[in-house]
Design a protein around this motif. Sequence first.
Motif, PDB file in Angstrom:
ATOM      1  N   GLY A  98      -3.450  15.671  10.208  1.00  0.00           N
ATOM      2  CA  GLY A  98      -2.922  16.245  11.441  1.00  0.00           C
ATOM      3  C   GLY A  98      -1.658  15.576  11.929  1.00  0.00           C
ATOM      4  N   GLU A  99      -0.969  16.229  12.835  1.00  0.00           N
ATOM      5  CA  GLU A  99       0.276  15.681  13.364  1.00  0.00           C
ATOM      6  C   GLU A  99       0.009  14.380  14.111  1.00  0.00           C
ATOM      7  N   ASN A 100       0.931  13.450  13.930  1.00  0.00           N
ATOM      8  CA  ASN A 100       0.840  12.119  14.541  1.00  0.00           C
ATOM      9  C   ASN A 100      -0.430  11.369  14.149  1.00  0.00           C
ATOM     10  N   ALA A 101      -1.024  11.723  13.020  1.00  0.00           N
ATOM     11  CA  ALA A 101      -2.305  11.129  12.619  1.00  0.00           C
ATOM     12  C   ALA A 101      -2.243   9.611  12.539  1.00  0.00           C
ATOM     13  N   PHE A 102      -1.130   9.066  12.039  1.00  0.00           N
ATOM     14  CA  PHE A 102      -0.970   7.619  11.899  1.00  0.00           C
ATOM     15  C   PHE A 102       0.299   7.131  12.612  1.00  0.00           C
ATOM     16  N   SER A 103       0.744   7.863  13.586  1.00  0.00           N
ATOM     17  CA  SER A 103       2.001   7.502  14.251  1.00  0.00           C
ATOM     18  C   SER A 103       1.879   6.187  15.007  1.00  0.00           C
ATOM     19  N   TRP A 104       2.964   5.427  14.985  1.00  0.00           N
ATOM     20  CA  TRP A 104       3.083   4.154  15.682  1.00  0.00           C
ATOM     21  C   TRP A 104       2.047   3.119  15.228  1.00  0.00           C
ATOM     22  N   CYS A 105       1.730   3.183  13.945  1.00  0.00           N
ATOM     23  CA  CYS A 105       0.984   2.085  13.307  1.00  0.00           C
ATOM     24  C   CYS A 105       2.053   1.197  12.677  1.00  0.00           C
ATOM     25  N   GLU A 106       2.619   0.339  13.465  1.00  0.00           N
ATOM     26  CA  GLU A 106       3.846  -0.351  13.088  1.00  0.00           C
ATOM     27  C   GLU A 106       3.682  -1.344  11.937  1.00  0.00           C
ATOM     28  N   LYS A 107       2.444  -1.762  11.653  1.00  0.00           N
ATOM     29  CA  LYS A 107       2.225  -2.707  10.565  1.00  0.00           C
ATOM     30  C   LYS A 107       1.771  -2.024   9.277  1.00  0.00           C
ATOM     31  N   LEU A 108       1.610  -0.723   9.315  1.00  0.00           N
ATOM     32  CA  LEU A 108       1.161   0.011   8.129  1.00  0.00           C
ATOM     33  C   LEU A 108       2.243  -0.057   7.052  1.00  0.00           C
ATOM     34  N   GLU A 109       1.858  -0.544   5.858  1.00  0.00           N
ATOM     35  CA  GLU A 109       2.834  -0.816   4.813  1.00  0.00           C
ATOM     36  C   GLU A 109       2.887   0.238   3.715  1.00  0.00           C
ATOM     37  N   SER A 110       1.740   0.793   3.366  1.00  0.00           N
ATOM     38  CA  SER A 110       1.764   1.799   2.305  1.00  0.00           C
ATOM     39  C   SER A 110       0.581   2.746   2.439  1.00  0.00           C
ATOM     40  N   ILE A 111       0.774   3.954   1.952  1.00  0.00           N
ATOM     41  CA  ILE A 111      -0.301   4.935   1.928  1.00  0.00           C
ATOM     42  C   ILE A 111      -0.054   5.846   0.736  1.00  0.00           C
ATOM     43  N   ILE A 112      -1.101   6.151  -0.009  1.00  0.00           N
ATOM     44  CA  ILE A 112      -1.006   7.041  -1.161  1.00  0.00           C
ATOM     45  C   ILE A 112      -1.530   8.408  -0.742  1.00  0.00           C
TER      46      ILE A 112
END
Length: 325
Positions: free
Chosen positions: A219-233
């Motif tokens: 969904g939209e903005n599902a992971f928005s502003w997770c500033e430390k998130l480094e990678s996602i497959i």
Amino acid sequence: VKRESGMVMKKLTSILLVAVILILTLSLSSCDVITNHKSKKEFRFAKQSDGTYIVEHFYGSASNEIVIPSTYRLRPVVGIGDKAFSEMSSIQSVTIPDSVTSIGKNAFSNCSELKNVTMGEGVVSIGDCAFSVCFSLERVTLSDSLTSIGAAAFMFCTSLKNVQIPDSVENIGYAAFSGCVSLTYVTIPDSVEIIGSCAFSACDSLKSVTLGNSVKEIGENAFSWCEKLESIIIPYSVDGIGYWPFEGCYRLEIIYCEDDIGVYWGSKWNNSLIKTKWSYKWSHQAENGITYTFSKGTASVTGYAGTSTTLEIPSVIYGYPIISI
């Protein structure tokens, strides 16, 4: 005369006994409050059409531990009603029995001191905002029967560091874990098909996200502003991503395994404010040391760099069926 008077007395006694029994029966049937003698806590129950009960409210004195009873009047307790325990600041621990299948909206919302929740194996659904704004919640054990996590179910549980989503959940609702600023990693199991809008937004400490092989929609903005998130497959199963799902994830590298799909996603769903990198990886080494290559919706095993003496090769990797070794 004596015999007749004796018979009259016996009849009167019988009538009185019947009356007493009737009064007691009526009193019990109309009584809404029961005391759990083991924990000396009081609950109000609501009877359902099938004869089962749900916990409607809690009237017990201030206590830090709540154990939901599994039965009431010899009938199963199958649910926790809307707002049943909402805003009860003294509660620190909750144990939910196997008989309970549903947790209502706002059932435990704003329980500011609640630290631990243990669910029985029967819980199928968690309602909207069920545990929202439980600032002290550190640990929650979810049911292996759980299929749906409602909107904002754990929103602003700011002390929650990790959560094990069982491999039975199909839908993670809107903002389900939004604002869980202590959450460090998330593994979405293969059973999940939909990740709702803002589901994990503003999770400041989130570094790692693993998506299951069946995710179809992010969904939209599902992971928005997770500033430390480094990678996602992004698995091959995904066929829809809402607008700005990774907005503000400035360290993020989005990895996809099909170059044409990645280009399409990058142009359609990325916006100029997202400082993310879309990275096509035709080859990838998984955590178990197996190396895979991807092409046209399938995967092949090309090598092994691990040290284990036993090896289990999965049938699917990141949504891609493995067709050759």
